[in-house]
Design an enzyme around this catalytic site. Structure first.
Site, mmCIF file in Angstrom:
data_model
loop_
_atom_site.group_PDB
_atom_site.id
_atom_site.type_symbol
_atom_site.label_atom_id
_atom_site.label_comp_id
_atom_site.label_asym_id
_atom_site.label_seq_id
_atom_site.Cartn_x
_atom_site.Cartn_y
_atom_site.Cartn_z
ATOM 1 N N GLU A 1 5.676 -3.333 1.170
ATOM 2 C CA GLU A 1 5.787 -3.088 -0.282
ATOM 3 C C GLU A 1 5.022 -1.797 -0.554
ATOM 4 O OE1 GLU A 1 7.480 -4.847 -2.438
ATOM 5 O OE2 GLU A 1 7.834 -6.754 -1.412
ATOM 6 N N GLY B 1 2.058 2.246 5.184
ATOM 7 C CA GLY B 1 3.134 1.342 5.600
ATOM 8 C C GLY B 1 3.830 1.813 6.867
ATOM 9 N N GLY C 1 0.834 -1.202 0.000
ATOM 10 C CA GLY C 1 0.000 0.000 0.000
ATOM 11 C C GLY C 1 0.863 1.244 0.000
ATOM 12 N N SER C 2 0.272 2.347 0.398
ATOM 13 C CA SER C 2 0.961 3.636 0.326
ATOM 14 C C SER C 2 2.036 3.763 1.410
ATOM 15 C CB SER C 2 -0.063 4.753 0.513
ATOM 16 O OG SER C 2 -0.641 4.615 1.801
ATOM 17 N N CYS D 1 2.579 0.390 -8.842
ATOM 18 C CA CYS D 1 3.653 0.865 -7.963
ATOM 19 C C CYS D 1 4.912 1.119 -8.773
ATOM 20 C CB CYS D 1 3.904 -0.131 -6.848
ATOM 21 S SG CYS D 1 4.218 -1.790 -7.446
HETATM 22 P P1 NAD Z 1 -3.705 2.173 0.502
HETATM 23 O O1 NAD Z 1 -2.508 2.486 1.314
HETATM 24 O O2 NAD Z 1 -4.821 3.139 0.456
HETATM 25 O O3 NAD Z 1 -4.347 0.774 0.978
HETATM 26 C C1 NAD Z 1 -3.609 -0.429 0.972
HETATM 27 C C2 NAD Z 1 -4.261 -1.433 1.905
HETATM 28 O O4 NAD Z 1 -4.074 -0.987 3.258
HETATM 29 C C3 NAD Z 1 -5.772 -1.582 1.728
HETATM 30 O O5 NAD Z 1 -6.130 -2.947 1.851
HETATM 31 C C4 NAD Z 1 -6.320 -0.783 2.902
HETATM 32 O O6 NAD Z 1 -7.607 -1.198 3.302
HETATM 33 C C5 NAD Z 1 -5.293 -1.140 3.947
HETATM 34 N N1 NAD Z 1 -5.272 -0.318 5.167
HETATM 35 C C6 NAD Z 1 -5.701 0.948 5.347
HETATM 36 N N2 NAD Z 1 -5.521 1.317 6.646
HETATM 37 C C7 NAD Z 1 -4.948 0.267 7.274
HETATM 38 C C8 NAD Z 1 -4.523 0.007 8.605
HETATM 39 N N3 NAD Z 1 -4.657 0.908 9.572
HETATM 40 N N4 NAD Z 1 -3.985 -1.184 8.876
HETATM 41 C C9 NAD Z 1 -3.842 -2.127 7.923
HETATM 42 N N5 NAD Z 1 -4.230 -1.955 6.650
HETATM 43 C C10 NAD Z 1 -4.780 -0.777 6.330
HETATM 44 O O7 NAD Z 1 -3.171 1.880 -0.984
HETATM 45 P P2 NAD Z 1 -3.992 1.725 -2.338
HETATM 46 O O8 NAD Z 1 -4.537 3.040 -2.746
HETATM 47 O O9 NAD Z 1 -4.910 0.561 -2.260
HETATM 48 O O10 NAD Z 1 -2.805 1.304 -3.328
HETATM 49 C C11 NAD Z 1 -1.923 2.216 -3.898
HETATM 50 C C12 NAD Z 1 -0.613 2.282 -3.157
HETATM 51 O O11 NAD Z 1 -0.048 0.975 -3.025
HETATM 52 C C13 NAD Z 1 0.409 3.082 -3.922
HETATM 53 O O12 NAD Z 1 1.158 3.846 -3.032
HETATM 54 C C14 NAD Z 1 1.253 2.015 -4.588
HETATM 55 O O13 NAD Z 1 2.548 2.427 -4.953
HETATM 56 C C15 NAD Z 1 1.289 0.972 -3.506
HETATM 57 N N6 NAD Z 1 1.621 -0.320 -4.063
HETATM 58 C C16 NAD Z 1 2.869 -0.813 -3.795
HETATM 59 C C17 NAD Z 1 3.255 -2.026 -4.351
HETATM 60 C C18 NAD Z 1 4.617 -2.574 -4.111
HETATM 61 O O14 NAD Z 1 4.788 -3.771 -4.335
HETATM 62 N N7 NAD Z 1 5.587 -1.796 -3.690
HETATM 63 C C19 NAD Z 1 2.345 -2.746 -5.140
HETATM 64 C C20 NAD Z 1 1.083 -2.220 -5.360
HETATM 65 C C21 NAD Z 1 0.729 -0.996 -4.808
#
Ligand code: NAD
Length: 504
Positions: free
Chosen positions: A260, A243, A238-239, A294
């Site tokens: 990630e 993270g 995620g973002s 990503c």
């Molecule tokens: P996001 O951060 O909004 O959400 C990611 C996940 O985190 C979702 O399942 C969300 O419900 C969960 N989440 C939210 N709050 C949380 C908490 N308190 N505890 C645990 N989980 C929680 O990201 P998004 O908009 O779904 O995806 C885009 C982001 O993900 C971008 O920054 C992208 O670069 C990144 N990404 C990284 C990779 C990688 O491998 N490096 C791959 C895909 C996406």
């Protein structure tokens, strides 16, 4: 649409929790497609009490699953891969419907799932430990790898199924059980995949709670995963801010994490490179998945001497980008995931203008009933402006010139993220410099191919604010296992290490 949902075992309304039985009595969520704004189905989220039931069962399933020989665990993963082959088209269509990537990319995503299953099946016979020469006479020193426990897999919307499979295929052969919390923007694909895993586990007579699912709000259900010591490893995609939050909570209880996170990926285009390769790689890297990978190309650093030529040719491609319904082959770019993503993109464009960036093309909202379509944008910038250092998860590409290769590498490295990078050059010296310790500081560094489209054979992940985690191929499996070092004494005497004597 109905046919796709039916063939994957989805109904108009679906419970969002699974640990051998399907449960869910929390908030009812309507899943809407970004293609046309139509409702696809509803999902009932799990409550905190239901989360507890699911986790307890997933944790309990670990006790027997860890004792199954790894090659037998591999047979289950092989079956999951075969089920994915059988359902490839339907699952790809659901990915497209739910989050809007083009169908050809949806098919690629499911293929990636099949590929990682194949890799994991082979891996199930290769979870090697090392033996080391002992410094003590008639002793043997060895290390072996044991299953770790429950792996909490938290995934982002943009690869709604592949990231689960990268983690799950490896975790399963390693003897772990999996508790998946998908993005609330893509819960239907998660239910479809969990049904596929359930079918494979049942076929071999194993507890289906080995692949459990909890759909719910990140700040509620996600935090329950982050803080529960029964979850041995949290693999979070995620973002960066997300993270940081997850990593802090998991670390505070000395749990393990794989992070990630976001990227800010650049391609350096040298005058010694092939311009056609540069254009094709950058174009796909920047507009693929509508700039929501990503590894999407976000910055292009071009040698001054060819800057104008490159810019004009890229603009030519951008201006005729076919944008529309991602289920139709003629379109290369579909919608963004939701209306909020469009707003974020437009706000970033306003900011870069205010900071001195020059909009060369695109960056407009396209009128479309119910859909979230935009035109891809190129912005000329003098360097890494403050907004350029941030990841805007949308098709915004920053173009900047460089004079020397050292300056280009400094620009490439001059952002907080460190996921993917590339150089387009046929000059051996430039190529080797880019790949050397003085070169790219990213987890992925490519030559003559773009930043996106990683293969599952390598370990995937990035440095700095990208979080440092690795998943998928190579030796990434080690993060999913517990290492144990053993000294075995067969000398019949006690001999201490480091030559210490014990006079008793
Ligand atoms: P996001 O951060 O909004 O959400 C990611 C996940 O985190 C979702 O399942 C969300 O419900 C969960 N989440 C939210 N709050 C949380 C908490 N308190 N505890 C645990 N989980 C929680 O990201 P998004 O908009 O779904 O995806 C885009 C982001 O993900 C971008 O920054 C992208 O670069 C990144 N990404 C990284 C990779 C990688 O491998 N490096 C791959 C895909 C996406």
């Amino acid at each position: 649409m109905k046919e796709v949902l039916n063939s994957l075992g989805l109904s108009p309304s679906n419970p969002g929790g699974f640990s051998g039985a399907w449960i869910g009595s929390g908030k009812v969520q309507t899943v809407v497609s970004p293609i046309h704004g139509e409702a696809l189905a509803t999902v009932t989220n799990v409550t905190p009490q239901e989360f507890e039931t699911v986790l307890a069962k997933c944790h309990q399933a670990f006790a027997s699953w860890k004792l199954v020989p790894a090659p037998k665990r591999g047979e289950v993963v092989k079956e999951i891969g075969d089920e994915l082959r059988r359902n490839k088209e339907a699952l790809a269509q659901l990915v497209t419907l739910e989050m809007g990537k083009t169908l050809r990319e949806g098919r690629g995503e499911v293929q990636e799932m099949i590929d990682i299953c194949d890799l994991a099946v082979g891996l199930s016979r290769q979870l090697y430990g090392l033996t080391m020469p002992s410094e003590r006479r008639m002793h043997r020193l060895q290390e072996q790898w044991h299953p770790l426990g429950v792996v909490g897999v938290i995934t982002a919307f943009n690869f709604p199924v592949a990231v689960w499979s990268w983690n799950t295929a490896i975790a399963l052969v390693c003897g772990d059980t999996v508790l998946w919390k998908p993005s609330s923007k893509a819960p239907l694909t998660a239910i479809a995949c969990t049904r596929i895993a359930e079918k494979a586990l049942r076929k071999f007579g194993f507890d289906p709670a080995i692949c459990s699912l909890v759909i719910g709000k990140g700040s509620e259900i996600g935090d329950l995963i982050n803080t529960d010591p029964r979850v041995a490893l949290v693999s979070y995609t995620g973002s960066v801010p997300g993270g940081r939050h997850v990593g802090g909570l998991v670390q505070a209880r000395f749990g393990r994490h794989i992070l990630e996170l976001g990227g800010n990926n650049a391609v350096i285009v040298s005058e010694k490179g092939d311009l056609d390769i540069a254009l094709r790689s950058i174009y796909f890297g920047a507009i693929g998945t509508s700039g929501q990978r990503c590894t999407s190309t976000r910055r292009v650093i071009v040698r001054e001497a060819i800057f104008e030529t490159f810019k004009n040719r890229l603009l030519g491609l951008y201006r005729k980008t076919p944008i529309g319904d991602p289920r139709e082959d003629k379109y290369l770019m579909g919608p963004l995931v939701d209306a909020a993503a469009v707003d974020t993109m437009l706000a970033a464009i306003d900011t870069v203008k205010a900071q001195g960036g020059k909009i060369l093309c695109g960056g407009e909202r396209l009128p479309h009933p119910g859909g979230c379509y935009v035109t891809p944008c190129i912005v000329e910038v003098p360097g890494n402006l403050p907004i350029v250092k941030e990841e805007t998860f949308a098709p915004v590409l920053y173009l900047m010139p460089y004079k020397t290769i050292e300056e280009a590498i400094a620009l490439q490295n001059g952002v907080p993220q460190g996921l993917s990078s590339a150089i387009i050059t046929n000059d051996l010296g430039e190529c080797e410099l880019f790949l050397s310790a003085a070169g790219s500081d990213c987890g992925i560094a490519n030559v003559n191919t773009g930043t996106s489209g990683a293969e599952i054979g390598g370990a995937f992940g990035g440095e700095k604010e990208t979080g440092g985690g690795r998943e998928s191929g190579s030796d990434a499996w080690k993060a999913y296992m517990r290492r144990q070092t053993s000294a075995i004494n067969f000398s019949g005497q006690v001999e201490l290490a480091q030559g210490i004597t014990l006079d008793i």
